[in-house]
Design a protein around this motif. Structure first.
Motif, PDB file in Angstrom:
ATOM      1  N   LEU A 194      12.767  -5.881  -5.112  1.00 50.79           N
ATOM      2  CA  LEU A 194      13.951  -6.229  -6.223  1.00 50.79           C
ATOM      3  C   LEU A 194      14.139  -7.523  -6.152  1.00 50.79           C
ATOM      4  CD1 LEU A 194      16.458  -3.120  -4.890  1.00 50.79           C
ATOM      5  CD2 LEU A 194      14.416  -3.315  -6.634  1.00 50.79           C
ATOM      6  N   GLY A 195      13.892  -8.451  -5.380  1.00 50.73           N
ATOM      7  CA  GLY A 195      13.891  -9.976  -5.597  1.00 50.73           C
ATOM      8  C   GLY A 195      12.550 -10.704  -5.866  1.00 50.73           C
ATOM      9  N   ASP A 196      12.502 -12.126  -5.668  1.00 49.76           N
ATOM     10  CA  ASP A 196      11.267 -12.763  -5.771  1.00 49.76           C
ATOM     11  C   ASP A 196      10.207 -12.573  -4.733  1.00 49.76           C
ATOM     12  OD1 ASP A 196      12.650 -13.941  -8.081  1.00 49.76           O
ATOM     13  OD2 ASP A 196      13.233 -15.501  -6.821  1.00 49.76           O
ATOM     14  N   VAL A 197       9.030 -12.577  -5.005  1.00 49.86           N
ATOM     15  CA  VAL A 197       8.034 -12.435  -4.131  1.00 49.86           C
ATOM     16  C   VAL A 197       7.048 -13.617  -4.159  1.00 49.86           C
ATOM     17  CG1 VAL A 197       5.950 -11.095  -3.458  1.00 49.86           C
ATOM     18  CG2 VAL A 197       8.082 -10.014  -4.108  1.00 49.86           C
ATOM     19  N   GLU A 198       6.891 -14.508  -3.043  1.00 50.39           N
ATOM     20  CA  GLU A 198       5.766 -15.558  -3.034  1.00 50.39           C
ATOM     21  C   GLU A 198       5.040 -15.319  -1.847  1.00 50.39           C
ATOM     22  OE1 GLU A 198       6.263 -20.380  -1.926  1.00 50.39           O
ATOM     23  OE2 GLU A 198       7.968 -19.227  -2.091  1.00 50.39           O
ATOM     24  N   VAL A 199       3.626 -15.422  -2.531  1.00 46.77           N
ATOM     25  CA  VAL A 199       2.477 -15.102  -1.764  1.00 46.77           C
ATOM     26  C   VAL A 199       1.638 -16.284  -1.623  1.00 46.77           C
ATOM     27  CG1 VAL A 199       0.592 -13.431  -1.327  1.00 46.77           C
ATOM     28  CG2 VAL A 199       2.594 -12.824  -2.311  1.00 46.77           C
ATOM     29  N   THR A 200       1.314 -16.642  -0.216  1.00 44.31           N
ATOM     30  CA  THR A 200       0.177 -17.658  -0.006  1.00 44.31           C
ATOM     31  C   THR A 200      -0.923 -16.873   0.879  1.00 44.31           C
ATOM     32  OG1 THR A 200       1.825 -19.137  -0.250  1.00 44.31           O
ATOM     33  CG2 THR A 200      -0.097 -19.904   0.871  1.00 44.31           C
ATOM     34  N   ALA A 201      -2.023 -16.847   0.426  1.00 44.47           N
ATOM     35  CA  ALA A 201      -3.124 -15.805   0.983  1.00 44.47           C
ATOM     36  C   ALA A 201      -4.473 -16.164   0.512  1.00 44.47           C
ATOM     37  CB  ALA A 201      -2.812 -14.408   0.902  1.00 44.47           C
ATOM     38  N   GLU A 202      -5.576 -16.130   1.341  1.00 42.88           N
ATOM     39  CA  GLU A 202      -7.064 -16.215   0.943  1.00 42.88           C
ATOM     40  C   GLU A 202      -7.294 -14.962  -0.196  1.00 42.88           C
ATOM     41  OE1 GLU A 202      -9.515 -15.961   4.095  1.00 42.88           O
ATOM     42  OE2 GLU A 202      -8.331 -17.291   5.340  1.00 42.88           O
ATOM     43  N   GLU A 203      -6.756 -13.696  -0.223  1.00 41.13           N
ATOM     44  CA  GLU A 203      -6.891 -13.012  -1.139  1.00 41.13           C
ATOM     45  C   GLU A 203      -6.002 -11.938  -1.243  1.00 41.13           C
ATOM     46  OE1 GLU A 203     -10.274 -10.211  -0.182  1.00 41.13           O
ATOM     47  OE2 GLU A 203     -11.270 -11.772   1.198  1.00 41.13           O
ATOM     48  N   VAL A 204      -5.566 -11.663  -2.700  1.00 39.73           N
ATOM     49  CA  VAL A 204      -4.245 -10.862  -3.047  1.00 39.73           C
ATOM     50  C   VAL A 204      -4.663  -9.991  -4.006  1.00 39.73           C
ATOM     51  CG1 VAL A 204      -1.895 -11.381  -4.034  1.00 39.73           C
ATOM     52  CG2 VAL A 204      -2.766 -12.940  -2.827  1.00 39.73           C
ATOM     53  N   TYR A 205      -4.244  -8.474  -3.573  1.00 39.33           N
ATOM     54  CA  TYR A 205      -4.430  -7.401  -4.357  1.00 39.33           C
ATOM     55  C   TYR A 205      -2.878  -6.709  -4.746  1.00 39.33           C
ATOM     56  CZ  TYR A 205      -9.161  -7.961  -2.363  1.00 39.33           C
ATOM     57  OH  TYR A 205     -10.362  -8.272  -1.941  1.00 39.33           O
ATOM     58  N   VAL A 206      -2.799  -6.799  -5.963  1.00 43.82           N
ATOM     59  CA  VAL A 206      -1.647  -6.136  -6.469  1.00 43.82           C
ATOM     60  C   VAL A 206      -2.147  -4.575  -7.253  1.00 43.82           C
ATOM     61  CG1 VAL A 206       0.455  -6.348  -8.033  1.00 43.82           C
ATOM     62  CG2 VAL A 206      -0.458  -8.373  -7.097  1.00 43.82           C
ATOM     63  N   LEU A 207      -1.569  -3.585  -6.558  1.00 43.41           N
ATOM     64  CA  LEU A 207      -1.863  -2.162  -6.630  1.00 43.41           C
ATOM     65  C   LEU A 207      -1.152  -1.619  -7.775  1.00 43.41           C
ATOM     66  CD1 LEU A 207      -2.897  -1.159  -3.096  1.00 43.41           C
ATOM     67  CD2 LEU A 207      -4.130  -2.598  -4.882  1.00 43.41           C
ATOM     68  N   ASP A 208      -1.730  -0.502  -8.414  1.00 43.90           N
ATOM     69  CA  ASP A 208      -1.094   0.197  -9.253  1.00 43.90           C
ATOM     70  C   ASP A 208       0.478   0.757  -8.732  1.00 43.90           C
ATOM     71  OD1 ASP A 208      -0.400   1.877 -11.548  1.00 43.90           O
ATOM     72  OD2 ASP A 208      -1.920   3.295 -11.020  1.00 43.90           O
ATOM     73  N   GLY A 209       1.515   0.694  -9.474  1.00 43.33           N
ATOM     74  CA  GLY A 209       2.592   1.022  -9.136  1.00 43.33           C
ATOM     75  C   GLY A 209       3.600  -0.230  -8.644  1.00 43.33           C
ATOM     76  N   THR A 210       3.024  -0.995  -8.520  1.00 40.64           N
ATOM     77  CA  THR A 210       3.854  -2.194  -7.723  1.00 40.64           C
ATOM     78  C   THR A 210       4.925  -2.652  -8.810  1.00 40.64           C
ATOM     79  OG1 THR A 210       2.008  -2.948  -6.587  1.00 40.64           O
ATOM     80  CG2 THR A 210       3.763  -4.628  -6.896  1.00 40.64           C
ATOM     81  N   ARG A 211       6.081  -2.898  -8.197  1.00 40.31           N
ATOM     82  CA  ARG A 211       7.309  -3.346  -9.307  1.00 40.31           C
ATOM     83  C   ARG A 211       7.938  -4.559  -8.576  1.00 40.31           C
ATOM     84  NH1 ARG A 211      12.774  -1.695 -10.412  1.00 40.31           N
ATOM     85  NH2 ARG A 211      12.693  -0.236  -8.604  1.00 40.31           N
TER      86      ARG A 211
END
Length: 434
Positions: A194-211
């Motif tokens: 429900l808020g902001d999302v900050e990601v720092t990573a080698e690999e990032v996967y955003v899967l189906d259904g993510t909101r």
């Protein structure tokens, strides 16, 4: 987030010291202990511990196996090999162990440090956890700060506050209401944010259904994989060269701040103590077993005796120096005595690690003693924790004295005591306090 790991290790060491030295309303010591409710605080040290019923105060304990299924009005603080907590807790829950599980309804904060940790139930306050494997299915009323090799929040989990997460592999499938900051090697998002999302990573996967209701901001050396069926308030990706943990290393100053005491307590003293303990285990296995047995039988007494013996050791050295100085031959022995004193103190730290390791890993002392391999492994595990605590000067000093007092006291008590050839029946107690 590395500070979180430090805090958990300091918590474990500080809790262990307070359990052996603090005053208690109801203390229980034994190989296998059952407590059926108490109107006072419950403080225990044993091989296996079970607490049930209503406890009107706090619970604090060290044991190989701990199971708490009780309604506790106060706080719960536990250190052990395997820990399972359920029921209700009126204040905070602090746990450090190898295999940790909690399904309790906790009113206050929860602090976990473990190899394999599973967190369920409800948490009214914050969750702070550092673990090799961490699975969360709890309803958390406050913020969450998580560190681990593998971290997973299940679909049934909910974090009402913000989340700060550092992990080698992270899977987030539940709901997080506040802002989220994630750093790791491989990140998988499939939940509701429900808020902001900050990601720092080698690999990032955003899967189906993510909101993501706010902004999804990704910093990575590789393009994130984003499935269909995802939704964001806004999205921003920026290429950034990144190896997991490297950014934190840049913040560490390996220069003047690592003064002599810190380096000694984090490297030399634990290493020397383990080497001397290993030699003692190989040269005098029965003697080491006797020292461990004395600590198991009388843990508080051995620690107190070790403290007194250490406090009186300067007086002993001065008196022996004066007596030896009277004779010509004695004069030659004075420097040898002073040189031997310090390695002997290191050996006592090693004996303390042997004793604590035996308490944690030898869950059936009545049947057999630990073999050489297991004795060395358990001692190494305790010394490794001591070395990790040595990264913080105060924590390293406290942990060193904790092991020193145990080893010195148990050694003094074992002097002249012949170890029985037959197995000794361990303590077994059943305590019930109204």
């Amino acid at each position: 987030m590395n500070i979180i790991k430090m805090r958990k290790m300091v918590m474990a060491g500080g809790l262990a010291i307070s359990l052996l030295t603090g005053a208690a309303t109801a203390q229980v010591i034994g190989g296998e202990v059952d407590v059926e409710g108490s109107s006072n605080d419950v403080i225990f040290l044993g091989g296996e511990m079970n607490v049930r019923g209503l406890v009107d105060g706090d619970i604090k304990g060290i044991a190989g196996v701990i199971q708490v299924d009780a309604d506790v009005r106060g706080s719960v603080q536990l250190v052990g090999g395997e820990i399972d907590v359920s029921g209700t807790i009126g204040n905070d829950l602090d746990i450090a162990g190898g295999d940790v599980q909690s399904d309790a309804a906790v009113t206050g904060d929860v602090n976990f440090a473990g190899g394999d940790s599973q967190v369920g139930g409800t948490i009214g306050g914050m969750l702070n956890s550092a673990a090799g494997y961490l699975e969360i299915s709890a309803q958390i009323g406050g913020d969450a700060k998580l560190a681990g090799g593998y971290i997973e929040t299940t679909r049934s989990s909910n974090i009402a506050g913000s989340a700060e997460i550092v992990g080698g592999e992270v899977h987030l499938a539940g709901q997080i209401d506040g802002p989220v900051d994630i750093e790791g090697g491989e990140i998988h998002l499939s939940g509701t944010f429900l808020g902001d999302v900050e990601v720092t990573a080698e690999e990032v996967y955003v899967l189906d259904g993510t909101r993501v209701s706010g902004e999804l901001q990704i910093r990575s050396p590789s393009d994130p994989v984003i499935a269909d069926g995802t939704s964001f308030g806004s999205y921003d990706y920026e290429y950034e060269r990144f190896n997991f943990g490297a950014r934190d290393w840049k913040q560490v100053d390996f220069g003047p701040e690592f003064d002599f005491p810190t380096g000694v307590f984090s490297l030399f003293i634990p290493g020397a103590a383990f080497l001397l303990a290993a030699l003692a285990c190989m040269i005098a296995p029965s003697g080491c077993a006797s020292v461990a047995t004395k600590f198991r039988e009388q843990p508080v007494v051995t620690g107190f005796l070790g403290f007194i013996s250490f406090a009186l050791s300067p007086i002993f050295l001065i008196m022996m120096t004066i007596l030896l100085a009277i004779t010509v031959v004695g004069i030659l022995l004075i420097p040898i005595m002073w040189l031997i004193f310090w390695p002997f103190m290191l050996l006592c730290i090693g004996l303390g690690a042997i004793s604590v390791g035996d308490m944690i890993f030898n869950r059936e002392p009545d049947e057999k003693s630990l073999g050489l391999g297991m004795r060395l492994l358990s001692t190494f595990a305790v010394v490794a924790v001591f070395a990790a605590l040595g990264a913080l000067p105060v924590a390293g000093v406290l942990a060193g004295f904790f092991l020193l007092f145990i080893g010195l006291g148990a050694w003094v008590m074992s002097l002249g005591k012949r170890r029985p050839t037959a197995p000794v029946m361990g303590a077994s107690a059943t305590a019930s306090a109204e």
